[in-house]
Design a protein around this motif. Sequence first.
Motif, PDB file in Angstrom:
ATOM      1  N   LYS A  32      61.318   9.744 -88.054  1.00 33.40           N
ATOM      2  CA  LYS A  32      62.020   9.044 -86.988  1.00 33.40           C
ATOM      3  C   LYS A  32      61.662   7.573 -87.025  1.00 33.40           C
ATOM      4  O   LYS A  32      60.487   7.213 -86.968  1.00 33.40           O
ATOM      5  N   SER A  33      62.689   6.756 -87.142  1.00 32.27           N
ATOM      6  CA  SER A  33      62.509   5.314 -87.179  1.00 32.27           C
ATOM      7  C   SER A  33      63.235   4.667 -86.010  1.00 32.27           C
ATOM      8  O   SER A  33      64.295   5.127 -85.586  1.00 32.27           O
ATOM      9  N   VAL A  37      60.513   0.079 -87.426  1.00 33.82           N
ATOM     10  CA  VAL A  37      59.281   0.830 -87.108  1.00 33.82           C
ATOM     11  C   VAL A  37      59.496   2.305 -87.393  1.00 33.82           C
ATOM     12  O   VAL A  37      60.400   2.938 -86.845  1.00 33.82           O
ATOM     13  N   ARG A  38      58.655   2.856 -88.257  1.00 35.19           N
ATOM     14  CA  ARG A  38      58.734   4.284 -88.612  1.00 35.19           C
ATOM     15  C   ARG A  38      57.665   5.026 -87.828  1.00 35.19           C
ATOM     16  O   ARG A  38      56.479   4.967 -88.157  1.00 35.19           O
ATOM     17  N   SER A  39      58.097   5.758 -86.789  1.00 33.57           N
ATOM     18  CA  SER A  39      57.147   6.441 -85.913  1.00 33.57           C
ATOM     19  C   SER A  39      56.688   7.773 -86.482  1.00 33.57           C
ATOM     20  O   SER A  39      55.549   8.189 -86.250  1.00 33.57           O
ATOM     21  N   LEU A  40      57.576   8.469 -87.201  1.00 34.14           N
ATOM     22  CA  LEU A  40      57.236   9.736 -87.834  1.00 34.14           C
ATOM     23  C   LEU A  40      57.669   9.694 -89.286  1.00 34.14           C
ATOM     24  O   LEU A  40      58.718   9.123 -89.604  1.00 34.14           O
ATOM     25  N   GLY A  60      49.600   5.779 -80.591  1.00 34.06           N
ATOM     26  CA  GLY A  60      50.326   5.280 -81.749  1.00 34.06           C
ATOM     27  C   GLY A  60      50.362   6.240 -82.916  1.00 34.06           C
ATOM     28  O   GLY A  60      50.916   5.922 -83.970  1.00 34.06           O
ATOM     29  N   GLY A  62      51.994   9.065 -83.038  1.00 29.49           N
ATOM     30  CA  GLY A  62      53.295   9.714 -83.158  1.00 29.49           C
ATOM     31  C   GLY A  62      53.451  10.947 -82.303  1.00 29.49           C
ATOM     32  O   GLY A  62      54.493  11.613 -82.351  1.00 29.49           O
ATOM     33  N   THR A  65      56.491  10.746 -79.863  1.00 28.74           N
ATOM     34  CA  THR A  65      57.768  10.805 -80.568  1.00 28.74           C
ATOM     35  C   THR A  65      58.050  12.208 -81.073  1.00 28.74           C
ATOM     36  O   THR A  65      59.173  12.719 -80.967  1.00 28.74           O
ATOM     37  N   HIS A  74      65.009  12.804 -78.835  1.00 31.36           N
ATOM     38  CA  HIS A  74      65.301  12.070 -80.076  1.00 31.36           C
ATOM     39  C   HIS A  74      65.843  13.050 -81.117  1.00 31.36           C
ATOM     40  O   HIS A  74      65.363  14.184 -81.206  1.00 31.36           O
ATOM     41  N   ARG A 241      49.134   7.855 -87.492  1.00 30.75           N
ATOM     42  CA  ARG A 241      50.100   6.881 -88.008  1.00 30.75           C
ATOM     43  C   ARG A 241      51.408   7.537 -88.463  1.00 30.75           C
ATOM     44  O   ARG A 241      51.957   7.233 -89.514  1.00 30.75           O
ATOM     45  N   GLY A 242      51.868   8.482 -87.641  1.00 28.60           N
ATOM     46  CA  GLY A 242      53.167   9.103 -87.885  1.00 28.60           C
ATOM     47  C   GLY A 242      53.182  10.222 -88.898  1.00 28.60           C
ATOM     48  O   GLY A 242      54.257  10.726 -89.237  1.00 28.60           O
TER      49      GLY A 242
END
Length: 272
Positions: A32-33, A37-40, A60, A62, A65, A74, A241-242
Motif C-alpha cells: 500500500k502506497s 510513501v510506501r506504507s506496506l 510507523g 505499518g 495501515t 484501504h 518499516r512496512g
Amino acid sequence: MLVSNLRGGDMAELAAAGAGESPVIELRNVSKSFGEVRSLSGISFKVNRREIVGLLGDNGSGKSTLVKVVMGFHNPDPGGEIYFHGERMDGWSVARARSLGIETVYQERALAEKQPIWRNMFMGRELRTRLGLLDVNQMRAESARLMSEHMGFTSAAVHPDNVVATMSGGEKQGVAITRALYFEAELVILDEPTMGLSLSETKKTLDFVRSIKAAGKSAIFIDHNIFNVYPVVDRLYVLDRGKVAGVYNRSEISMDSLIDRLYHVARTGTLE
C-alpha cells in the motif's frame, strides 16, 4: 444478527469454506502506497479460526495501515489479494468486511458514555417488536444475560441501566467486545485495548480477549506492549518499516527471546 444480513453470494462463500480449514482472513502480497510513501510492502498475513494473532511494531511500522486494509478502509495496491474463508474478495470495502463479520474495538471504545449499558450494547442494531417499536425489555434482558454469562458481572449493583461512564476502563472494553461477539463477529480487531488502563483493568481486558477464542471466534490484537500481547495470543507478527520482520508461534518462543528479537529488529530492520 450479522449472519442473517449476508448477501446470497456471501453466504455461499461461507458455506463452501465451512468444510475446510481456510484462514478467516488472509492477505497475500499486499502493498500500500500513498503517493511516494510506501506504507506496506509485500505483506503476507493470516488469521486462522479460533486464533488470537498479535500484531507488534513501533510507530510507523505499518500496523495501522495493515489493519485498515483488513477492515476494508484501504484497498491493496495492484497485485495484492485478500481472501475470506478461502474465497478471494473483490470489491473489498468497510461495508463488505462488516457484513462478513469483521468488527473493530477501538482504543476509544466507541461507546456513548452518558447512555446505559443496554443502549450501548444494541447501538445501531436495536431489537424491535413485531410492530417495529424498540423492544426495550428484550434489550435489557439480553444485556443482563450477556453481562452475567460473558462479562462475569454477578453483583446486583451492576445493572443494564447503569450508565457506561460509571464503569472502569476494563469494563468498558468488556462491553465493546461482548457487543461484537453478540452480533456474530467472525473476527474482532482490538486496537490497543489496554491503552491507559490500570493493572487490574488490563487484566480484566485480557480476560475478555481470551473469551473471544472461547466463543469460537478469532481476533487481531494490536499493541506496542509485548507484555500485554504475549500472554493471550497464539501467534505474533512483528512489523517493521512496512514489512513482516517475523512470525512466531507463542508456544515456540519465550518472551525473553522475543524481546531480544524485537530489539534487534528495531536497531537493524532485520532478524539476522
